[in-house]
Every structure is written in structure tokens, then in C-alpha cells.
Design an enzyme around this catalytic site. Structure first.
Site, mmCIF file in Angstrom:
data_model
loop_
_atom_site.group_PDB
_atom_site.id
_atom_site.type_symbol
_atom_site.label_atom_id
_atom_site.label_comp_id
_atom_site.label_asym_id
_atom_site.label_seq_id
_atom_site.Cartn_x
_atom_site.Cartn_y
_atom_site.Cartn_z
ATOM 1 N N GLY A 57 0.845 -1.189 0.000
ATOM 2 C CA GLY A 57 0.000 0.000 0.000
ATOM 3 C C GLY A 57 0.879 1.236 0.000
ATOM 4 N N SER A 58 1.606 1.427 1.093
ATOM 5 C CA SER A 58 2.501 2.590 1.165
ATOM 6 C C SER A 58 3.692 2.418 0.240
ATOM 7 C CB SER A 58 2.992 2.778 2.604
ATOM 8 O OG SER A 58 1.893 3.035 3.442
ATOM 9 N N ILE A 96 -9.914 -0.944 -3.110
ATOM 10 C CA ILE A 96 -10.081 -0.090 -4.295
ATOM 11 C C ILE A 96 -11.464 0.581 -4.311
ATOM 12 C CG2 ILE A 96 -9.986 -0.025 -6.828
ATOM 13 C CD1 ILE A 96 -7.302 -0.827 -5.357
ATOM 14 N N GLY A 139 -21.911 16.369 22.935
ATOM 15 C CA GLY A 139 -22.162 15.414 24.009
ATOM 16 C C GLY A 139 -22.744 14.130 23.435
ATOM 17 N N GLU A 180 -4.356 7.584 -0.424
ATOM 18 C CA GLU A 180 -3.479 8.439 -1.258
ATOM 19 C C GLU A 180 -2.258 8.917 -0.478
ATOM 20 O OE1 GLU A 180 -5.562 11.135 -3.911
ATOM 21 O OE2 GLU A 180 -7.328 9.840 -3.783
HETATM 22 C C1 LIG Z 1 -11.388 4.582 1.881
HETATM 23 C C2 LIG Z 1 -10.170 4.123 1.141
HETATM 24 C C3 LIG Z 1 -10.155 4.213 -0.243
HETATM 25 C C4 LIG Z 1 -9.051 3.743 -0.953
HETATM 26 N N1 LIG Z 1 -9.072 3.779 -2.302
HETATM 27 C C5 LIG Z 1 -8.039 3.294 -3.004
HETATM 28 C C6 LIG Z 1 -8.084 3.273 -4.438
HETATM 29 O O1 LIG Z 1 -9.061 3.701 -5.063
HETATM 30 N N2 LIG Z 1 -7.022 2.753 -5.097
HETATM 31 C C7 LIG Z 1 -5.937 2.257 -4.459
HETATM 32 O O2 LIG Z 1 -5.012 1.813 -5.125
HETATM 33 N N3 LIG Z 1 -5.853 2.251 -3.091
HETATM 34 C C8 LIG Z 1 -6.885 2.752 -2.358
HETATM 35 N N4 LIG Z 1 -6.846 2.732 -0.986
HETATM 36 C C9 LIG Z 1 -5.707 2.145 -0.321
HETATM 37 C C10 LIG Z 1 -4.781 3.190 0.283
HETATM 38 O O3 LIG Z 1 -4.113 3.914 -0.710
HETATM 39 C C11 LIG Z 1 -3.830 2.469 1.249
HETATM 40 O O4 LIG Z 1 -4.622 1.996 2.324
HETATM 41 C C12 LIG Z 1 -2.728 3.358 1.768
HETATM 42 O O5 LIG Z 1 -1.820 3.698 0.749
HETATM 43 C C13 LIG Z 1 -1.959 2.684 2.914
HETATM 44 O O6 LIG Z 1 -1.567 1.415 2.547
HETATM 45 P P1 LIG Z 1 -1.938 0.163 3.481
HETATM 46 O O7 LIG Z 1 -3.384 0.215 3.809
HETATM 47 O O8 LIG Z 1 -1.426 -1.047 2.810
HETATM 48 O O9 LIG Z 1 -1.163 0.417 4.829
HETATM 49 P P2 LIG Z 1 0.382 0.074 5.094
HETATM 50 O O10 LIG Z 1 1.207 0.572 3.976
HETATM 51 O O11 LIG Z 1 0.480 -1.353 5.464
HETATM 52 O O12 LIG Z 1 0.659 0.981 6.369
HETATM 53 C C14 LIG Z 1 0.283 0.569 7.687
HETATM 54 C C15 LIG Z 1 0.871 1.592 8.655
HETATM 55 O O13 LIG Z 1 2.308 1.610 8.547
HETATM 56 C C16 LIG Z 1 2.748 2.912 8.230
HETATM 57 N N5 LIG Z 1 3.864 2.851 7.283
HETATM 58 C C17 LIG Z 1 4.005 2.030 6.234
HETATM 59 N N6 LIG Z 1 5.138 2.305 5.566
HETATM 60 C C18 LIG Z 1 5.698 3.346 6.189
HETATM 61 C C19 LIG Z 1 6.875 4.119 5.970
HETATM 62 N N7 LIG Z 1 7.719 3.847 4.965
HETATM 63 N N8 LIG Z 1 7.152 5.130 6.828
HETATM 64 C C20 LIG Z 1 6.310 5.410 7.858
HETATM 65 N N9 LIG Z 1 5.188 4.725 8.120
HETATM 66 C C21 LIG Z 1 4.883 3.702 7.293
HETATM 67 C C22 LIG Z 1 1.558 3.599 7.585
HETATM 68 O O14 LIG Z 1 1.633 5.011 7.699
HETATM 69 C C23 LIG Z 1 0.389 3.018 8.363
HETATM 70 O O15 LIG Z 1 0.217 3.719 9.561
HETATM 71 C C24 LIG Z 1 -7.931 3.201 -0.257
HETATM 72 C C25 LIG Z 1 -7.955 3.141 1.145
HETATM 73 C C26 LIG Z 1 -9.055 3.591 1.837
HETATM 74 C C27 LIG Z 1 -9.049 3.512 3.343
#
Ligand SMILES: Cc1cc2nc3c(=O)[nH]c(=O)nc-3n(C[C@H](O)[C@H](O)[C@H](O)COP(=O)(O)OP(=O)(O)OC[C@H]3O[C@@H](n4cnc5c(N)ncnc54)[C@H](O)[C@@H]3O)c2cc1C
Length: 405
Positions: free
Chosen positions: A159-160, A185, A361, A385
Site C-alpha cells: 500500500g505505502s 479499491i 455530548g 493516497e
Molecule cells: C477509503 C479508502 C479508499 C481507498 N481507495 C483506493 C483506491 O481507489 N485505489 C488504491 O489503489 N488504493 C486505495 N486505498 C488504499 C490506500 O491507498 C492504502 O490503504 C494506503 O496507501 C496505505 O496502505 P496500506 O493500507 O497497505 O497500509 P500500510 O502501507 O500497510 O501501512 C500501515 C501503517 O504503517 C505505516 N507505514 C508504512 N510504511 C511506512 C513508511 N515507509 N514510513 C512510515 N510509516 C509507514 C503507515 O503510515 C500506516 O500507519 C484506499 C484506502 C481507503 C481507506
């Protein structure tokens, strides 16, 4: 014959039914739009938007009463008919206009902003990087809201860290075969087209961007959110994508995806500002009501909370306006400004919405009350994002090397 915009508009000047209690609301105040970051085109967009939202209040309320899938599809049709996607996806793209629209849509309801922003996000990569032929074939129906798009980057383990994306795109004589899964997604279960990041080689230059049709072997598995929306996982089971469906060059996918996200990032902050302003307005309305023993707003601690909320909203809006202006002028600091705006505004909105709940409240935690809905809706903005922590990593690097501060 009525055009699309007329179909959704009531007679000019007629307020119409007001189930949401929004008549008289200023979605965007003139003081903000008078900032030198904006020009007359932005003020014209805001005025048209304000009128459109007021004139279409009954239709919007009716939409919001439907299931999330129906409502989002309906909202995309309505936004397309009224020309809001066309206004967002001009050449060059006007990010200040996009931010104005997102703030106003989010103020009215999260669903309008969701419907608007995902379609724009997905279409943006196509508009800026797609071939002439691909743009000609796919963009008009997206801009008119006749077809729905999703932007599928994330996988459960990446994700990240998008460089770790695994979904495979194997080149064959007939085109690319896509196999694997995308997770979390937006629009997953209503999309006709999916912009998808897939692995065509090794490392970060082994990723390419495609636009696939969901009818060609892409299955959606819905996932329920705390703020219900069309959302879920996408399974690609050997989905065949012809070679002309590549967006940009083979191997350029990660760079295009990150560029697209970076450009739209400050607009997430704009949506956050819409939620925060709605929460502040609702809190103000609540604390200035006369109660058995006066008004809550006469209590110093309540005033202090209002002050904190006001400062948070004010600074967040400035950060977004500056970042959108910087993006539009192509300034060197646009990337970090976009991150600052997203971080500041989404964190601010979270605290402002929380304060709105607190000032109500028990009434603030009643299911489906406005504070409760805002509380659920605002939460994901600090995650999608680019999480707040990822924004801090980007900003931390910029500060370290002297590009900020
Ligand atoms: C409502 C919603 C809509 C979405 N829509 C889309 C979409 O249309 N298309 C799409 O592709 N994705 C979508 N996403 C996914 C979203 O982009 C990811 O959830 C986001 O990028 C975080 O990735 P993850 O959930 O895998 O969390 P992880 O990457 O697993 O992160 C978990 C935690 O670890 C922290 N972390 C991870 N890596 C690091 C780093 N290098 N430094 C510091 N902290 C870190 C993060 O900040 C977080 O707190 C959506 C998510 C939500 C909630």
C-alpha cells in the site's frame, strides 16, 4: 430539449425542499476565494457550483437515500451531466478548481466528493499520459459520467510501498495477461474501466500502467467500510488487455502513478476542509442554541474549543490554496506543498470533527447524526493516497535537504 445540466436544475432562485437543512449555507465563502491564490475563473467555478448544489438539493438528497453503489453511480451520472468532470479535466488541469469543487462536494456529503474524486483521479492518468487514441476512445464517456473508472494501485502487501506491487502482466502475442489481486479499491464493484499498476519486469522500473475493462475478466469482491461506499478488492484472472491499453511507456507505470497521486494529494486536503467546515458550522449551530441555562457558547472552555477548531480550519484552507496554486504554476515546491496540504488538512479535519462530536455530548454519537457520520467519513482521509506518516517522510526529506522551512 433540456440539456443534462438543466435536467438537474430547479427554477432559478427557488430554494426547493431542504431535507439536509442546507439552504442559506455558503459552501465556499467569498473571503477565501478573494485570496490572491485564486482568480476570476475560480470565483466563477465556485459561484456556479454553489448555485448548482442549491438548485439540485432535492435530487442530491434523493440520491443519498439510495444504496452506496446506486448513489455513487447516480452521482457520477449527475456530475457528468452537469459538466463537473469536464471542468476538472481541462487542459491544462486546474487544480485550484478541483480543490474548490472537492471542498464544496465534501461539505455537502462525502459521497459526492467520493464520486467526483475517484473518477477524476482515474481519468487524470489517462488524460496526461494516455495515447491520443486511448484518450479519444475512453475519456469522453468518463467525462460525461456515462462510464465509471477505478484507480487500482494498492495490494495488501504494498500500500505505502507501491514499488512492491506484484500483480503480473505477462506479454503475449494477443496483449498482456493480468493475473493477481488489487485491494482496498474505491469504485471496485461499480467500475467499467480500471487503471491498474502491474508488474511487467523487475524492480521499480518493472511496473507499467494499463487501463482494463472490468468485463474482460476482473471480479470485484466488495469490502464494507465504516462509511459505506462502493469499495473492495479486484481479482484479475488472466484478464487480457490489448497492447494499446498501456498508459505511457512500458516500465513507466510507477512514475506515472506517483505523479498522479502527488498532483491530486492536496485535493484530499480540500475535501478534508469541506468536512471540517461542515463540522465547525454544525458545532457553532449547536453551541449557540438557547438551552435551559443559557448557551454553551457562553462557557469559556467551549469558546476555546471553537477557537481551536477555527484556527485549524483557517490554516488548513490556506495550506491547500497555496499548494493548489503551486501545482497550477508548476512551482519547484509543488510536491512537498501538496504533501504539507494533505497532512495539515486531514489531521486538522480529524480533530475538528472530533471536537464537533465532543461539543454535542451524547447527541454527537447517535448513529446517523451529522457529527457521527462526519466522524466515520473523515477517518480514511489520513490513510488513502499516502498515509500521514508517508507525508511526513516526504516532508522530512524536503526539510533535511533544505527544500522546505
Ligand atoms: C477509503 C479508502 C479508499 C481507498 N481507495 C483506493 C483506491 O481507489 N485505489 C488504491 O489503489 N488504493 C486505495 N486505498 C488504499 C490506500 O491507498 C492504502 O490503504 C494506503 O496507501 C496505505 O496502505 P496500506 O493500507 O497497505 O497500509 P500500510 O502501507 O500497510 O501501512 C500501515 C501503517 O504503517 C505505516 N507505514 C508504512 N510504511 C511506512 C513508511 N515507509 N514510513 C512510515 N510509516 C509507514 C503507515 O503510515 C500506516 O500507519 C484506499 C484506502 C481507503 C481507506
Amino acid at each position: 430539449m433540456m440539456d443534462g445540466a438543466q435536467r438537474h436544475q430547479g427554477a432559478p432562485g427557488r430554494a426547493g425542499p431542504d431535507p439536509a437543512g442546507l439552504n442559506g449555507t455558503s459552501y465556499l465563502d467569498s473571503g477565501y476565494l478573494a485570496l490572491p491564490f485564486f482568480d476570476d475563473t475560480h470565483r466563477a467555478v465556485a459561484a456556479r457550483l454553489q448555485g448548482w448544489l442549491r438548485d439540485n438539493e432535492a435530487a442530491i438528497s434523493a440520491l443519498l437515500a439510495q444504496s452506496p453503489k446506486q448513489a455513487t453511480r447516480g452521482a457520477i451520472t449527475m456530475l457528468g451531466d452537469a459538466g463537473w468532470f469536464a471542468a476538472a479535466l481541462g487542459e491544462p488541469v486546474d487544480f485550484r478548481a478541483i480543490c474548490i469543487m472537492r471542498e464544496a462536494f465534501a461539505y455537502r456529503d462525502d459521497l459526492l466528493d467520493f464520486a467526483f474524486s475517484i473518477q477524476v483521479l482515474a481519468a487524470l492518468s489517462l488524460l496526461q499520459w494516455g495515447s491520443q487514441d486511448l484518450r479519444r476512445r475512453l475519456l469522453p464517456a468518463l467525462v460525461r459520467g456515462e462510464r465509471v473508472a477505478a484507480f487500482a494501485m494498492t495490494e495488501r502487501d504494498s500500500g505505502s510501498d507501491l514499488a512492491a506491487v506484484a500483480l503480473a502482466a505477462v506479454e503475449t502475442a494477443a496483449g498482456y495477461r493480468l493475473t493477481g489481486e488489487k485491494n482496498w479499491i474505491a469504485n471496485a464493484d461499480i467500475a467499467d474501466h480500471v487503471v491498474v499498476l502491474a508488474r511487467t519486469g523487475s524492480g521499480s522500473i518493472g511496473l507499467s500502467l494499463f487501463v482494463a475493462d472490468t468485463s474482460d475478466g476482473v471480479d470485484a469482491v466488495p469490502v464494507a467500510l465504516i462509511a459505506p461506499r462502493p469499495f473492495g478488492d479486484l481479482r484479475f484472472d488472466g484478464c487480457l488487455v490489448s497492447k494499446d491499453r498501456l498508459i505511457g511507456d512500458n516500465g513507466a507505470g510507477l512514475a506515472i502513478a506517483l505523479d498522479t497521486l502527488e498532483q491530486m494529494r492536496m485535493s484530499v486536503g480540500a475535501a478534508a476542509n469541506g468536512f471540517a467546515r461542515r463540522a465547525l458550522d454544525e458545532a457553532r449551530r449547536h453551541v449557540t442554541k438557547v438551552r435551559a441555562n443559557g448557551r454553551l457558547a457562553e462557557i469559556a472552555a467551549v469558546r476555546q474549543k471553537l477557537a481551536q477548531m477555527g484556527v485549524a480550519v483557517h490554516t488548513a484552507r490556506l495550506a491547500v490554496a497555496q499548494a493548489a496554486w503551486e501545482m497550477d504554476r508548476g512551482g519547484e515546491g509543488r510536491s512537498v506543498s501538496s504533501s504539507v496540504a494533505k497532512l495539515v488538512a486531514t489531521e486538522a479535519a480529524q480533530s475538528v470533527v472530533d471536537a464537533c462530536v465532543q461539543l454535542h455530548g451524547a447527541a454527537g454519537v447517535v448513529s446517523q447524526s451529522l457529527p457521527e457520520r462526519l466522524y466515520r467519513q473523515v477517518r480514511s482521509l489520513r490513510i488513502y493516497e499516502g498515509t500521514s506518516e508517508i507525508q511526513e517522510a516526504i516532508i522530512g526529506e524536503a526539510v533535511t535537504f533544505g527544500f522546505l522551512g
